[in-house]
Design a protein around this motif. Structure first.
Motif, mmCIF file in Angstrom:
data_model
loop_
_atom_site.group_PDB
_atom_site.id
_atom_site.type_symbol
_atom_site.label_atom_id
_atom_site.label_comp_id
_atom_site.label_asym_id
_atom_site.label_seq_id
_atom_site.Cartn_x
_atom_site.Cartn_y
_atom_site.Cartn_z
ATOM 1 N N SER A 1 0.830 -1.207 0.000
ATOM 2 C CA SER A 1 0.000 0.000 0.000
ATOM 3 C C SER A 1 0.866 1.260 0.000
ATOM 4 O O SER A 1 0.559 2.242 -0.679
ATOM 5 N N GLN A 2 1.968 1.216 0.749
ATOM 6 C CA GLN A 2 2.868 2.371 0.790
ATOM 7 C C GLN A 2 3.605 2.546 -0.542
ATOM 8 O O GLN A 2 3.802 3.666 -1.006
ATOM 9 N N THR B 1 -5.015 3.730 -5.774
ATOM 10 C CA THR B 1 -5.482 2.519 -5.095
ATOM 11 C C THR B 1 -4.438 1.403 -5.212
ATOM 12 O O THR B 1 -3.686 1.334 -6.191
ATOM 13 N N ASP B 2 -4.439 0.535 -4.220
ATOM 14 C CA ASP B 2 -3.538 -0.622 -4.243
ATOM 15 C C ASP B 2 -3.874 -1.534 -5.416
ATOM 16 O O ASP B 2 -2.979 -2.089 -6.070
ATOM 17 N N SER B 3 -5.151 -1.719 -5.674
ATOM 18 C CA SER B 3 -5.569 -2.670 -6.713
ATOM 19 C C SER B 3 -5.080 -2.238 -8.097
ATOM 20 O O SER B 3 -4.652 -3.074 -8.900
ATOM 21 N N CYS C 1 -1.341 -2.981 -8.196
ATOM 22 C CA CYS C 1 -1.069 -4.415 -8.288
ATOM 23 C C CYS C 1 -1.398 -4.957 -9.675
ATOM 24 O O CYS C 1 -0.671 -5.809 -10.204
ATOM 25 N N ALA D 1 2.497 1.632 -3.471
ATOM 26 C CA ALA D 1 1.507 2.124 -4.437
ATOM 27 C C ALA D 1 1.354 3.637 -4.312
ATOM 28 O O ALA D 1 1.363 4.362 -5.319
ATOM 29 N N ALA D 2 1.226 4.123 -3.082
ATOM 30 C CA ALA D 2 1.075 5.566 -2.867
ATOM 31 C C ALA D 2 2.330 6.315 -3.295
ATOM 32 O O ALA D 2 2.254 7.377 -3.929
#
Length: 270
Positions: free
Chosen positions: A235-236, A245-247, A250, A238-239
């Motif tokens: 999550s970090q 969003t994480d999705s 990914c 991704a940001a």
């Protein structure tokens, strides 16, 4: 706290020079995270991969991200440096210049089980010492044609970050590389360098052979892989890579590498 980078000179390539008697030479090194192998070159091509750890190989034209499932081909006489993003078991195979393939640019390749086995079967004893395998030279001559055939069959993967010759476009690219989390649009980035969005899009196609979106994805991967290797949460990452969003992050990551981000997260050395 950011770890200090430890710079080392070229890893003794002169002790592994391939010749007509030994057309393939292999060497291995065990290197710590944050090690930087200084810029160097040699008159023979090489194939580099890591049996453990993600590495970044850089040339004057860009950077190539190499996870353990991949290898990077470097043509003869191309200056290159290597950055270790985590503890790595680095293996390099030097090829005599008359061996193929004769690719003119660096290529990131998918490693087949056979190609991996062939590279690992090569003796890694430097010149001046008796080979661990007394039949090393003979085995290298037998392995050479099969290894080259596997190389030519290997799938080429784009995990590189090319840099353009155009000064304005290079400024735009370097701005994103310094701050991958920035979410400015291409139009906003183009305005910052005094160009139109259409002009910048055309320059990407003409000079880079890819779209802005494709180049940005490569830059994000180059930024994200070392963060994952250091154990940062997905999550970090991704940001920090500019994804809302994480999705979405990914999905992009798996499409580009064939694996989820968690597959590249740090595993402690045993």
């Amino acid at each position: 706290m950011t770890s200090a980078v430890h710079s080392v000179g070229p890893l003794t390539p002169h002790l592994y020079a391939p010749d007509a008697v030994r057309p393939l030479r292999a060497k291995e090194h065990f290197l710590q995270a944050d090690t930087q192998v200084e810029l160097h070159q040699h008159p023979w091509p090489q194939l580099t991969f890591s049996t453990r750890g993600v590495i970044r190989l850089s040339t004057t034209d860009g950077s190539y991200i190499v996870p353990p499932s991949r290898a990077v081909w470097v043509p003869a006489d191309v200056p290159h440096s290597i950055s270790l993003m985590e503890y790595a078991e680095l293996r390099t195979v030097y090829l005599h210049p008359w061996l193929g393939p004769h690719w003119e640019r660096c290529e990131v390749l998918e490693i087949s089980p056979l190609l991996r086995a062939l590279m690992l079967a090569l003796d890694t004893t430097p010149n001046g010492l008796p080979p661990a395998d007394p039949h090393a030279a003979q085995r290298e001559r037998w392995i050479a044609p099969l290894l080259v055939d596997e190389l030519e069959r290997a799938t080429q993967i784009r995990i590189d970050v090319p840099l353009p010759a155009d000064k304005r476009l290079r400024q735009l690219c370097e701005t994103l590389l310094r701050n991958p989390a920035g979410r400015a649009t291409l139009a906003e980035r183009a305005a910052a360098i005094g160009a139109s969005e259409r002009t910048v899009a055309r320059l990407f196609r003409d000079q880079m052979g890819m779209s802005w979106q494709q180049w940005r994805q490569q830059a994000v991967l180059a930024h994200a892989l070392p963060l994952l290797a250091r154990g940062m949460a997905v999550s970090q990452v991704a940001a920090a890579s500019g994804y809302a969003t994480d999705s979405a992050f990914c999905a992009m990551f798996k499409q580009a590498t064939g694996k989820s981000p968690t597959a590249f997260q740090h595993r402690k050395k045993p």
